[in-house]
Design a protein around this motif. Structure first.
Motif, PDB file in Angstrom:
ATOM      1  N   ASN A  65      -3.351  10.079  -1.116  1.00 16.24           N
ATOM      2  CA  ASN A  65      -3.067   9.872   0.305  1.00 16.24           C
ATOM      3  C   ASN A  65      -3.414   8.447   0.710  1.00 16.24           C
ATOM      4  N   ARG A  66      -2.950   8.043   1.878  1.00 21.08           N
ATOM      5  CA  ARG A  66      -3.105   6.648   2.320  1.00 21.08           C
ATOM      6  C   ARG A  66      -4.553   6.230   2.461  1.00 21.08           C
ATOM      7  N   SER A  67      -5.377   7.112   2.992  1.00 18.18           N
ATOM      8  CA  SER A  67      -6.776   6.735   3.194  1.00 18.18           C
ATOM      9  C   SER A  67      -7.494   6.543   1.862  1.00 18.18           C
ATOM     10  N   SER A 117       3.501  -2.558   5.523  1.00 19.29           N
ATOM     11  CA  SER A 117       2.288  -2.255   4.777  1.00 19.29           C
ATOM     12  C   SER A 117       1.752  -3.500   4.091  1.00 19.29           C
ATOM     13  N   THR A 168       0.748   4.260  -2.696  1.00 14.70           N
ATOM     14  CA  THR A 168       0.581   5.653  -2.296  1.00 14.70           C
ATOM     15  C   THR A 168       1.619   6.532  -2.973  1.00 14.70           C
ATOM     16  N   ARG A 196       0.822  -1.206   0.000  1.00 16.80           N
ATOM     17  CA  ARG A 196       0.000   0.000   0.000  1.00 16.80           C
ATOM     18  C   ARG A 196       0.859   1.260   0.000  1.00 16.80           C
ATOM     19  N   SER A 197       1.973   1.199   0.706  1.00 20.44           N
ATOM     20  CA  SER A 197       2.843   2.378   0.758  1.00 20.44           C
ATOM     21  C   SER A 197       3.424   2.699  -0.615  1.00 20.44           C
TER      22      SER A 197
END
Length: 392
Positions: free
Chosen positions: A43-45, A75, A37, A33-34
């Motif tokens: 952004n992460r969300s 992550s 991103t 996920r990182s």
């Protein structure tokens, strides 16, 4: 990352962001996920919400990360779901090959059905449909079958899948995609085999990261080519660009079926290699093994034919180098076997003949995807609508 597209946080382009994330994990393989991103600029969300939606759609899987020594919580890893599959079909003069390819670019099955003679378009569609029916147990394990992609050794009008001309198959103005769709019930898209091979190598094979490459595919139905310029396929006004098999390599040669004298595919052919090997038919892997064995034991006829074909192939590659100035030339099918026998000689012959400025940064390599290349390329064609709009 190869082909990464920046996303946006605007709600109105959520579908674009979904396509961005799915395209990244499809092309690059499992990503944390990182990394998603970083690659998208979201952004992460937002990335978390997009991943959750893609998972609900059955298009990606979220996995636990591998244990590492890094400080902090690792992550989660996002991967394209290989249970989402496309079917791939490649009709040739001696066989019809059908494959099952996952959204993660894994080839689950590949079935080559020898025909014994050149199949008509109707016969090829019927054979492909019968093979697909025989693959039902494999397809039963799939969560979704998105459709069929067809790699045709000829000129194809991509908007409707009509084969305008496939001379070795003796097809002309054949609505092959529509016939196969009627026979199977799946949506069908069709395109030129070498163009699809070029796309597959650019995305998943030897051409990763290359913005300018030429791919040549050698098969039972001759030699085709696909050209990538500035990271985009070169199609021409009607979609028929890249017919390097019909470039002149021998002004004293024989007449080609296209009507010209001395085309590349009259001088460099799989049929001639099979004849000196005493074989009736073979796929690319079988042909390469037999060629390497014959050359190793010093079979004079095979060595002479290989040497002759490498010489004419070098002339065609010189032309491609001077015209397109690529950073990479990728050879697939039986051309990959010729390259494997003496890669240094082929590179040196092209360098000696081409304009020095064009050849100085050129690399000539064999296709990394091997005999799966047209299956992956055809499947990629079938996946395009899904990748462009995952939510629909």
């Amino acid at each position: 990352m190869n082909g990464a597209t920046a996303g946006t946080n605007l709600d109105t382009v959520r579908r674009h962001n979904l396509a961005t994330v799915l395209g990244l994990v499809h092309r690059e393989g499992p990503l944390s996920r990182s990394l998603l991103t970083q690659a998208t600029g979201l952004n992460r969300s937002t990335v978390g919400a997009l991943v959750a939606e893609l998972a609900d759609l059955g298009l990606v899987q979220e996995r636990e990360p591998q244990v590492s020594n890094r400080v902090g919580r690792p992550s989660p890893v996002i991967a394209a779901d290989g249970r989402v599959v496309a079917l791939a079909v490649n009709p040739e003069i001696d066989a019809v090959t059908v494959g099952v390819v996952g959204l993660d670019a894994t080839v689950h099955r590949r079935v080559r059905y020898p025909t014994g003679r050149i199949p008509s378009a109707a016969e090829a569609a019927s054979i492909a449909a019968a093979v697909i029916e025989g693959l039902r147990p494999d397809l039963g394990a799939a969560s979704r079958v998105v459709g069929i992609g067809v790699a045709v050794p000829g000129l194809v009008r991509e908007e409707d899948g009509v084969v305008r001309l496939a001379p070795h198959l003796r097809w002309s103005e054949e609505p092959f995609a529509a016939a196969l769709a009627d026979a199977t019930g799946y949506p069908v898209l069709a395109a030129n085999d070498a163009s699809l091979g070029a796309d597959a190598e650019r995305l998943f094979g030897a051409g990763r990261g290359a913005s300018d490459l030429v791919y040549l595919n050698g098969g039972a139905s001759g030699i085709g080519a696909g050209v990538i310029v500035g990271g985009r396929p070169l199609t021409g006004i009607s979609g028929y660009a890249g017919e390097l098999g019909h470039t002149l390599v021998n002004s004293s040669g024989v007449r080609c079926h296209c009507g010209a004298i001395g085309c590349l595919e009259t001088e460099v052919s799989q049929g001639a290699l099979l004849r000196v090997l005493g074989m009736d038919a073979a796929d690319a892997d079988e042909l390469e093994r037999s060629l390497l064995a014959a050359v190793t034991r010093g079979d004079a006829d095979v060595v002479a034919e290989v040497d002759r074909q490498i010489g004419f192939l070098a002339t065609a590659l010189r032309n491609a180098t001077n015209v397109f100035d690529p950073q990479l030339i990728v050879l697939g099918g039986f051309l990959g076997a010729l390259h494997a026998i003496d890669p240094a000689r082929l590179q040196s012959l092209v360098a000696a003949q081409a304009l020095s400025a064009s050849a100085e940064r050129l690399s000539i390599v064999r296709a990394a995807l091997g005999s799966d290349i047209l299956m992956i390329g055809a499947a990629e064609l079938a996946f395009r609508p899904l990748l462009a709009s995952p939510a629909s």
